[in-house]
Structure formats: C-alpha cells, structure tokens
Design a protein around this motif. Structure first.
Motif, PDB file in Angstrom:
ATOM      1  N   SER A   8       5.277 -15.841 -15.181  1.00 40.80           N
ATOM      2  CA  SER A   8       3.892 -15.518 -15.498  1.00 40.80           C
ATOM      3  C   SER A   8       3.444 -16.259 -16.748  1.00 40.80           C
ATOM      4  N   SER A   9       2.204 -16.705 -16.755  1.00 40.58           N
ATOM      5  CA  SER A   9       1.642 -17.339 -17.943  1.00 40.58           C
ATOM      6  C   SER A   9       0.898 -16.337 -18.818  1.00 40.58           C
ATOM      7  N   ILE A  10       0.891 -15.084 -18.405  1.00 42.87           N
ATOM      8  CA  ILE A  10       0.204 -14.026 -19.147  1.00 42.87           C
ATOM      9  C   ILE A  10       1.151 -13.476 -20.209  1.00 42.87           C
ATOM     10  N   PRO A  11       0.675 -13.238 -21.425  1.00 44.76           N
ATOM     11  CA  PRO A  11       1.528 -12.669 -22.475  1.00 44.76           C
ATOM     12  C   PRO A  11       2.114 -11.319 -22.047  1.00 44.76           C
ATOM     13  N   GLU A  12       3.313 -11.031 -22.510  1.00 41.15           N
ATOM     14  CA  GLU A  12       4.055  -9.834 -22.081  1.00 41.15           C
ATOM     15  C   GLU A  12       3.265  -8.529 -22.203  1.00 41.15           C
ATOM     16  N   PRO A  13       2.594  -8.237 -23.323  1.00 35.69           N
ATOM     17  CA  PRO A  13       1.867  -6.954 -23.372  1.00 35.69           C
ATOM     18  C   PRO A  13       0.806  -6.835 -22.277  1.00 35.69           C
ATOM     19  N   GLU A  14       0.089  -7.928 -21.997  1.00 39.71           N
ATOM     20  CA  GLU A  14      -0.929  -7.915 -20.955  1.00 39.71           C
ATOM     21  C   GLU A  14      -0.284  -7.850 -19.573  1.00 39.71           C
ATOM     22  N   HIS A  15       0.816  -8.560 -19.397  1.00 41.43           N
ATOM     23  CA  HIS A  15       1.579  -8.541 -18.142  1.00 41.43           C
ATOM     24  C   HIS A  15       2.002  -7.105 -17.812  1.00 41.43           C
ATOM     25  N   ALA A  16       2.593  -6.414 -18.800  1.00 44.70           N
ATOM     26  CA  ALA A  16       3.032  -5.032 -18.596  1.00 44.70           C
ATOM     27  C   ALA A  16       1.848  -4.105 -18.341  1.00 44.70           C
ATOM     28  N   ALA A  17       0.735  -4.320 -19.059  1.00 46.40           N
ATOM     29  CA  ALA A  17      -0.457  -3.485 -18.853  1.00 46.40           C
ATOM     30  C   ALA A  17      -1.031  -3.679 -17.451  1.00 46.40           C
ATOM     31  N   ASN A  18      -1.010  -4.911 -16.948  1.00 46.65           N
ATOM     32  CA  ASN A  18      -1.484  -5.174 -15.581  1.00 46.65           C
ATOM     33  C   ASN A  18      -0.631  -4.448 -14.555  1.00 46.65           C
ATOM     34  N   ILE A  19       0.677  -4.480 -14.762  1.00 46.47           N
ATOM     35  CA  ILE A  19       1.581  -3.796 -13.829  1.00 46.47           C
ATOM     36  C   ILE A  19       1.357  -2.292 -13.887  1.00 46.47           C
ATOM     37  N   ASP A  20       1.191  -1.752 -15.088  1.00 46.41           N
ATOM     38  CA  ASP A  20       0.911  -0.318 -15.225  1.00 46.41           C
ATOM     39  C   ASP A  20      -0.382   0.052 -14.500  1.00 46.41           C
ATOM     40  N   MET A  21      -1.392  -0.812 -14.603  1.00 47.16           N
ATOM     41  CA  MET A  21      -2.663  -0.544 -13.916  1.00 47.16           C
ATOM     42  C   MET A  21      -2.490  -0.558 -12.402  1.00 47.16           C
ATOM     43  N   ILE A  22      -1.724  -1.509 -11.883  1.00 46.55           N
ATOM     44  CA  ILE A  22      -1.453  -1.562 -10.445  1.00 46.55           C
ATOM     45  C   ILE A  22      -0.792  -0.272  -9.981  1.00 46.55           C
ATOM     46  N   VAL A  23       0.208   0.183 -10.725  1.00 43.56           N
ATOM     47  CA  VAL A  23       0.926   1.406 -10.356  1.00 43.56           C
ATOM     48  C   VAL A  23      -0.022   2.609 -10.385  1.00 43.56           C
ATOM     49  N   ARG A  24      -0.838   2.729 -11.431  1.00 48.02           N
ATOM     50  CA  ARG A  24      -1.795   3.847 -11.490  1.00 48.02           C
ATOM     51  C   ARG A  24      -2.769   3.800 -10.319  1.00 48.02           C
ATOM     52  N   ALA A  25      -3.287   2.604 -10.010  1.00 45.66           N
ATOM     53  CA  ALA A  25      -4.258   2.459  -8.923  1.00 45.66           C
ATOM     54  C   ALA A  25      -3.641   2.815  -7.574  1.00 45.66           C
ATOM     55  N   VAL A  26      -2.441   2.308  -7.327  1.00 48.44           N
ATOM     56  CA  VAL A  26      -1.762   2.597  -6.056  1.00 48.44           C
ATOM     57  C   VAL A  26      -1.473   4.090  -5.934  1.00 48.44           C
ATOM     58  N   ASN A  27      -0.959   4.683  -6.995  1.00 45.59           N
ATOM     59  CA  ASN A  27      -0.596   6.104  -6.932  1.00 45.59           C
ATOM     60  C   ASN A  27      -1.812   7.006  -6.809  1.00 45.59           C
ATOM     61  N   ALA A  28      -2.958   6.583  -7.322  1.00 43.28           N
ATOM     62  CA  ALA A  28      -4.175   7.401  -7.254  1.00 43.28           C
ATOM     63  C   ALA A  28      -4.997   7.122  -5.999  1.00 43.28           C
ATOM     64  N   HIS A  29      -4.710   6.035  -5.303  1.00 43.62           N
ATOM     65  CA  HIS A  29      -5.555   5.568  -4.202  1.00 43.62           C
ATOM     66  C   HIS A  29      -5.813   6.639  -3.143  1.00 43.62           C
ATOM     67  N   ASP A  30      -4.782   7.209  -2.579  1.00 42.33           N
ATOM     68  CA  ASP A  30      -4.977   8.171  -1.483  1.00 42.33           C
ATOM     69  C   ASP A  30      -5.785   9.385  -1.920  1.00 42.33           C
ATOM     70  N   ALA A  31      -5.509   9.901  -3.117  1.00 41.34           N
ATOM     71  CA  ALA A  31      -6.247  11.068  -3.618  1.00 41.34           C
ATOM     72  C   ALA A  31      -7.710  10.718  -3.879  1.00 41.34           C
ATOM     73  N   LEU A  32      -7.964   9.539  -4.426  1.00 41.12           N
ATOM     74  CA  LEU A  32      -9.343   9.133  -4.687  1.00 41.12           C
ATOM     75  C   LEU A  32     -10.118   8.916  -3.395  1.00 41.12           C
ATOM     76  N   VAL A  33      -9.500   8.287  -2.410  1.00 40.95           N
ATOM     77  CA  VAL A  33     -10.159   8.080  -1.118  1.00 40.95           C
ATOM     78  C   VAL A  33     -10.476   9.428  -0.473  1.00 40.95           C
ATOM     79  N   SER A  34      -9.521  10.327  -0.501  1.00 39.14           N
ATOM     80  CA  SER A  34      -9.727  11.648   0.082  1.00 39.14           C
ATOM     81  C   SER A  34     -10.845  12.410  -0.625  1.00 39.14           C
ATOM     82  N   ALA A  35     -10.843  12.392  -1.950  1.00 39.33           N
ATOM     83  CA  ALA A  35     -11.871  13.098  -2.714  1.00 39.33           C
ATOM     84  C   ALA A  35     -13.250  12.496  -2.475  1.00 39.33           C
ATOM     85  N   LEU A  36     -13.325  11.169  -2.459  1.00 37.66           N
ATOM     86  CA  LEU A  36     -14.606  10.508  -2.238  1.00 37.66           C
ATOM     87  C   LEU A  36     -15.104  10.742  -0.817  1.00 37.66           C
TER      88      LEU A  36
END
Length: 103
Positions: free
Chosen positions: A35-63
C-alpha cells in the motif's frame, strides 16, 4: 456465492492490518507492504471497512422497516413542492437501493 459470514474484525501484525472472520480465517489480506497509504490511514481504512460490513445488514433492515412505515407519508402528493421529509425519504430509498446493490 455469498460473502464470508460476519462479524469481521481486524488483525494487526508486523505486516500491517488484515481482516479476519469470527473463526480467525483471513478474509482480506491488507498487507501494508503493498500500500502507498501511510500506516495510520491504512489501519483506519480497514477499521472503517470492518465497521461498515458488520453494520450493513442491521442498517439495511432498519432502513427497510423505516421506509415501509414512511410509505404512509404521502410524499407523492407533493411532487411539485416536496417537503424536507419527502426529500429525506427519497434519499433513504436511494441509499437502500445502493446498499442492496440495486443502484
């Protein structure tokens, strides 16, 4: 084929942060060395992906449920001058279609 079951979580090693499932199977190898992205941003992007994936089904259902209940809103009566609520309902419908891969 469907995606790997959730919840997903991050796994940090000397090579960076990766995504694993609840059984500790590697879902996505996010090796920092490629990756050409600096480590703190790289880790933050991965954390965001995990949060989005884990919340996806509940958010779709609620919406989905919210929009079913909002169908009594009579937004279609205001096409020439939609209210803010009607605009929000239209935005929510578009977001739900996108989340379901229909947009």
């Amino acid at each position: 084929t469907s995606h790997t079951l959730t919840p997903w979580r991050t796994y940090r090693s000397e090579n960076g942060t990766s995504i694993i499932d609840s059984g500790a199977r590697l879902v996505i190898d996010c090796d920092r060395r490629y990756s050409s992205i600096p480590e703190p941003e790289h880790a933050a992007n991965i954390d965001m992906i995990v949060r989005a994936v884990n919340a996806h089904d509940a958010l779709v259902s609620a919406l989905d449920e919210l929009l079913k209940r909002a169908s009594t809103c009579h937004c279609w009566d205001h096409k020439d001058n939609p209210t803010e609520l009607c605009k929000a309902v239209d935005s929510a419908r578009a977001a739900l279609r996108a989340a379901k891969g229909e947009a």
